[in-house]
Design a protein around this motif. Structure first.
Motif, PDB file in Angstrom:
ATOM      1  N   ASP A  20       0.810  -1.227   0.000  1.00 38.49           N
ATOM      2  CA  ASP A  20       0.000   0.000   0.000  1.00 38.49           C
ATOM      3  C   ASP A  20       0.840   1.273   0.000  1.00 38.49           C
ATOM      4  O   ASP A  20       0.392   2.315   0.490  1.00 38.49           O
ATOM      5  N   THR A  75       2.039   3.864  -2.479  1.00 42.45           N
ATOM      6  CA  THR A  75       1.753   4.238  -3.864  1.00 42.45           C
ATOM      7  C   THR A  75       2.127   5.687  -4.200  1.00 42.45           C
ATOM      8  O   THR A  75       1.954   6.102  -5.340  1.00 42.45           O
ATOM      9  N   LYS A 111       7.346   1.845   3.803  1.00 41.23           N
ATOM     10  CA  LYS A 111       6.164   2.111   4.622  1.00 41.23           C
ATOM     11  C   LYS A 111       6.459   3.145   5.708  1.00 41.23           C
ATOM     12  O   LYS A 111       5.589   3.957   6.056  1.00 41.23           O
TER      13      LYS A 111
END
Length: 217
Positions: free
Chosen positions: A20, A22, A69
């Protein structure tokens, strides 16, 4: 000859995007920075594996997923100045340099600090500098910082680093929890840190970031 460019794209497509992450600046940085240039020669073939990578001297380079992240959760902006603790041979510093205004890396091994600076210069990261000194002391003269990121584990964050964080700034670290760990993002509000869970990850605790053990009879 190893096709590192293909491995780099595969790293982003299989480790970073599925986690996740992006945002274009992060994806672009991780596609642009040659990770293999920032590891010991003997470990180049393992540069893009999806796990923490041993770079010698008891130090590990965080896996690509964890680094991406952490950067994503910190919401680093182009005008930010970032302090990169335990930057190793400079990979994380190079990635951050693609995203923010200036990065100061810190290494407690003088030879490693010099090598990191040399590699960063070779890679054209002119908005990054690596300083030699105790990790837990940071680099006060270049602060205050908008963001501080630890490339390793911690049981506690020294006051010296919190003092170098700008009001409203953020810290990211992998906090050790037994054999596991969690990344928390700390926001400095009215001089105090407010910590929030971000995601699970693991990393060895860095020197100077251990919790003081209470003396007991």
């Amino acid at each position: 000859m190893t096709d590192y460019a293909t491995r780099r794209t595969l790293m982003v497509d299989t480790q970073v995007r599925p986690s996740d992450v992006t945002k274009f600046p992060i994806i672009d940085a991780m596609l642009s920075v040659p990770r293999e240039a920032f590891v010991p020669d003997a470990r180049r073939e393992a540069a893009y594996v999806g796990e923490n990578l041993d770079i010698g001297g008891g130090r590990k380079m965080l896996e690509p997923r964890t680094l991406a992240k952490m950067i994503d959760a910190l919401d680093i902006q182009p005008a930010h100045v970032v302090l990169d603790i335990a930057c190793g041979l400079g990979y994380s510093t190079a990635v951050l340099a693609h995203i923010c205004d200036f990065v100061v890396g810190v290494e407690d091994d003088e030879a490693r600090a010099q090598e990191a600076q040399s590699i960063l210069s070779e890679q054209g990261a002119d908005n990054a500098a690596v300083m030699f000194g105790p990790l837990a002391e940071g680099v006060a003269k270049s602060g205050p910082y908008d963001v501080i990121i630890l490339q390793g584990g911690a049981e506690q964050i020294p006051d010296a680093l919190i003092d170098q964080l700008r009001e409203g700034g953020r810290i990211a670290a992998v906090f050790a929890d037994g054999t596991l760990g969690v990344v928390r993002i700390g926001h400095k509000i009215d001089g105090a840190m407010n910590w929030r869970y971000a995601f699970n990850a693991s990393a060895p605790v860095l020197v100077g970031f251990e919790k003081n053990k209470a003396f007991a009879l």
